[in-house]
Write an enzyme that holds these catalytic residues in place. Structure first.
Site, PDB file in Angstrom:
ATOM      1  N   GLU A  42       0.885  -1.041  -0.047  1.00 53.79           N
ATOM      2  CA  GLU A  42       0.109  -0.052  -0.047  1.00 53.79           C
ATOM      3  C   GLU A  42       0.739   1.270   0.043  1.00 53.79           C
ATOM      4  O   GLU A  42       1.744   1.191   0.705  1.00 53.79           O
ATOM      5  CB  GLU A  42      -0.823  -0.001   1.283  1.00 53.79           C
ATOM      6  CG  GLU A  42      -1.805   1.088   1.401  1.00 53.79           C
ATOM      7  CD  GLU A  42      -2.598   1.302   2.698  1.00 53.79           C
ATOM      8  OE1 GLU A  42      -2.199   0.728   3.467  1.00 53.79           O
ATOM      9  OE2 GLU A  42      -3.585   2.063   2.583  1.00 53.79           O
ATOM     10  N   ARG A 267       5.243 -13.242   9.927  1.00 51.49           N
ATOM     11  CA  ARG A 267       6.353 -12.237   9.624  1.00 51.49           C
ATOM     12  C   ARG A 267       7.620 -12.620  10.596  1.00 51.49           C
ATOM     13  O   ARG A 267       7.415 -13.356  11.545  1.00 51.49           O
ATOM     14  CB  ARG A 267       5.841 -11.019   9.980  1.00 51.49           C
ATOM     15  CG  ARG A 267       5.175 -11.003  11.710  1.00 51.49           C
ATOM     16  CD  ARG A 267       4.774  -9.630  12.141  1.00 51.49           C
ATOM     17  NE  ARG A 267       5.645  -8.805  12.090  1.00 51.49           N
ATOM     18  CZ  ARG A 267       5.079  -7.375  12.698  1.00 51.49           C
ATOM     19  NH1 ARG A 267       3.727  -7.092  12.804  1.00 51.49           N
ATOM     20  NH2 ARG A 267       6.012  -6.527  12.598  1.00 51.49           N
ATOM     21  N   LYS A 277       4.722   0.103  10.491  1.00 51.60           N
ATOM     22  CA  LYS A 277       4.628   1.377   9.850  1.00 51.60           C
ATOM     23  C   LYS A 277       4.324   2.471  10.658  1.00 51.60           C
ATOM     24  O   LYS A 277       4.744   3.506  10.615  1.00 51.60           O
ATOM     25  CB  LYS A 277       3.731   1.350   8.781  1.00 51.60           C
ATOM     26  CG  LYS A 277       4.370   1.455   7.195  1.00 51.60           C
ATOM     27  CD  LYS A 277       3.287   1.695   6.349  1.00 51.60           C
ATOM     28  CE  LYS A 277       3.183   0.212   5.523  1.00 51.60           C
ATOM     29  NZ  LYS A 277       2.027   0.259   4.578  1.00 51.60           N
TER      30      LYS A 277
END
Length: 572
Positions: A42, A267, A277
């Site tokens: 994104e 992850r 983020k």
RNA sequence: AGCCCGGUCGUUCAAUUGGCAGGACAACGGAUUUUGGUUCCGUUUAUCAAGGUUCGAAUCCUUGCCGGGCUGCCA
């Protein structure tokens, strides 16, 4: 097409992670006859180490199976996304060593198709326009233990839904007044299946589609269908989306479209780091770091500025592997990967970070001589260079002790050591300032030992790096250390505690460093090993006014230091 | 609490899918070394627990325990 690092890595020969096994199985069974993956960022922030894991997986698996990997920007939320991030992300992926060819796609390119499919669902009685407020939808969704309640608008006819949905698109309704929802099961134990929202109204200008749309698709609706449109065979994603898979598959089934397969992996968390983020943004906004590309940041642009190589990052994720369990990888593994790559590739130079003046009392005041130094002992092709030597030299303060402890091999009063590529010197005398600090050493050199070997075969226990006072260049060196004091900054505490765990000594700036004169042509981004100290990278601020016109080096990572480890062990 | 996922050396990934638990990083010891670097050799340490199936279980079954995720009109 894509970089791989399998060569030289015998450790994992034959080892297969579960994703590669599944991909191979799908090819064998005929479920798919080729492999297409995608990396779907994104565009609302900078890519970091965590993204690098996904990038490596997506591109490398595609390459290994002779397929291809698309780059697709997941730009479905005009309120959060910006074109500048698209460019930054592309640069980072390219830097990492991957190439998506012509296959640069955007979810927003599919808005029209997505819209048509939504109408199809409506006609099938599988989607409806809901007039409930966001709050009502939330309340009626139920909880983890209680089923949800069906919307009073759930049984509108397809005709009515179609009409309303078209008017939503036409801009007749205000933001937040209506949504389009899938009609699945409000009692489903998986909350994602309780009539998920497909479209929301947002009268917002989109960075690519401008004002053409005022309804925007949600992730679940846009992502899977984009995969399908691109005929992505294996859609690799975070474990967080595991619970979304039933919905992913529901759309495929109801729409009868290309059946992409979603596979989730865990992850990789890394000790002494945070990669989210949101948290990285906080570090920037609150000034704990100087920007997204601060060399302490785990962003790809930060790592690049720090001096990390793409090879090292790729190798790191390759060696770590991939599985479904949550992990906490020792940052030492990352550091080991950069050291390994830089050891093989970085030219060696001598640099003194904290200078201590040394006068060679029996060396001619006016003389200068050039000594030959090896550029990289790991790479004979790197050749040699000349380094100037003269009567006044500088060595590292840490390399001298007036009263050395037992295992200290370096210079001390009366002791003889070697200056690398130069001569044996013996410390004869020392000069102190008013406060008792040693500020200057008087040494004698043995002319017979030129180049570093004694004809009589006598040995010294230490070799020191040095620079010639008359020839050395002044430089600024920024010593970076781990951003956090503790291995798991996010562990078991309240939501904001991690910020109190920042390492106050993660940056130490040294402005009086001296480097050998050959570095006068060093370019930003170049990486060197400062002998006996570590790996350093030329910062883009070099030569600028901000750096007083000097060279600026960022320390990527220290060399392995068994002496420091010994000291630490003794003091504890 | 309901649902989903996961538990193998200190860390991480393996184990030809039921056949001698192995690699890397870390740690420790030694050799080599004009970087206390590199390289080389060696050492220590693991299948969450209990039952069951089986000639044989890290792997299959049951139960329990522990860890993570899920209640945005974010992705």
């Amino acid at each position: 097409m894509a970089a791989t690092d399998s060569e030289g890595d015998k450790s994992r020969a034959g080892a297969q992670d579960f994703i590669r096994m599944e991909v191979a199985k799908d090819l064998r069974s005929g479920r798919f006859d080729q492999v297409v993956t995608r990396f779907p960022p994104e565009p609302n922030g900078y890519l970091h180490l965590g993204h690098a894991k996904a990038i490596c997986l997506d591109f490398e698996i595609a390459a290994e199976f002779g397929g291809q990997c698309n780059l697709r920007f997941d730009d479905t939320n005009p309120l959060r996304e910006e074109q500048e991030f698209v460019e930054a992300q592309k640069e980072d992926i390219r830097w990492l060593g991957f190439d998506w060819g012509e296959r640069e796609y955007y979810a927003s390119d599919y808005f029209e198709q997505l819209y048509e499919w939504a109408e199809q669902l409506i006609r099938q009685g599988l989607a409806y326009v809901d007039d409930q407020s966001a709050e009502e939808i939330r309340v009626n969704r139920g909880t983890l233990t209680d089923p949800g309640r069906e919307s009073p608008f759930r049984d509108r006819t397809p005709e009515e839904n179609l009409d309303l949905f078209r008017r939503m698109r036409a801009g007749e309704f205000a933001d937040g007044t209506r949504v389009l929802r899938a009609r699945i099961d409000m009692a489903a134990p998986n909350i994602n299946m309780r009539d998920p929202v497909l479209y929301r109204i947002r009268h917002a200008t989109h960075q690519r589609t401008g004002d053409r749309w005022c309804i925007y698709p949600m992730y679940d609706w846009a992502h899977g269908q984009s995969d399908s449109l691109e005929r992505v065979t294996h859609s690799l994603c975070d474990l967080a989306y595991e619970i979304h898979r039933p919905l992913y598959e529901w759309f495929i089934q109801k729409l009868s479209i290309f059946p992409s397969r979603q596979i989730e992996f865990a992850r990789g968390n890394i000790t002494y780091l945070v990669t989210s983020k949101r948290r990285l943004r906080l570090l920037v906004e609150r000034g704990h770091v100087q920007g997204w590309d601060d060399p302490r940041m785990p962003t790809l642009c930060g790592l690049r500025r720090r001096g990390y190589t793409p090879e090292a990052i790729r190798r790191f994720w390759h060696e770590v592997g991939v599985a479904k369990r949550e992990t906490n990888i020792d940052i030492a593994k990352l550091e080991s990967c950069v050291r390994d790559h830089l050891n093989r590739t970085a030219p060696r130079v001598m640099s003194v970070l904290k200078p201590l003046k040394v006068v060679i009392t029996n060396y001619d005041e006016a003389a200068t001589e050039e000594l030959e130094a090896v550029n990289n002992p790991e790479d004979p092709a790197a050749g040699t260079r000349q380094v100037p030597f003269s009567r006044t030299l500088y060595i590292e303060q840490d390399d001298f002790m007036e009263d050395p402890p037992k295992k200290f091999f370096r210079l001390a009063p009366g002791r003889e050591v070697r200056l690398r590529y130069a001569y044996y010197i013996t410390c004869q005398d020392l000069v102190k300032d008013d406060t008792g600090n040693v500020v200057e050493l008087h040494c004698t050199y043995d002319p017979q030992t030129r180049g570093g070997d004694a004809p009589d075969g006598r040995k010294v226990k230490a070799t020191l790096h040095w620079v010639s006072g008359r020839h050395a260049l002044r430089a600024e060196v920024r010593l970076y250390d781990r951003l956090f004091r503790v291995p798991e900054p996010l562990a078991d505490a309240d939501e904001d505690a991690w910020m109190d765990r920042l390492n106050p000594e993660s940056l130490q700036v040294l402005t009086d460093c001296l480097v050998e004169p050959g570095l006068d042509a060093a370019l930003p981004g170049e990486r060197y090993q400062f002998e006996r100290l570590g790996y350093f990278c030329v910062d883009p601020e070099s030569w600028t006014a901000a750096a007083a016109g000097r060279l600026v080096f960022n320390r990527t990572v220290t060399l392995r230091d068994t002496w420091a480890r010994l000291q630490a062990r003794q003091s504890s």
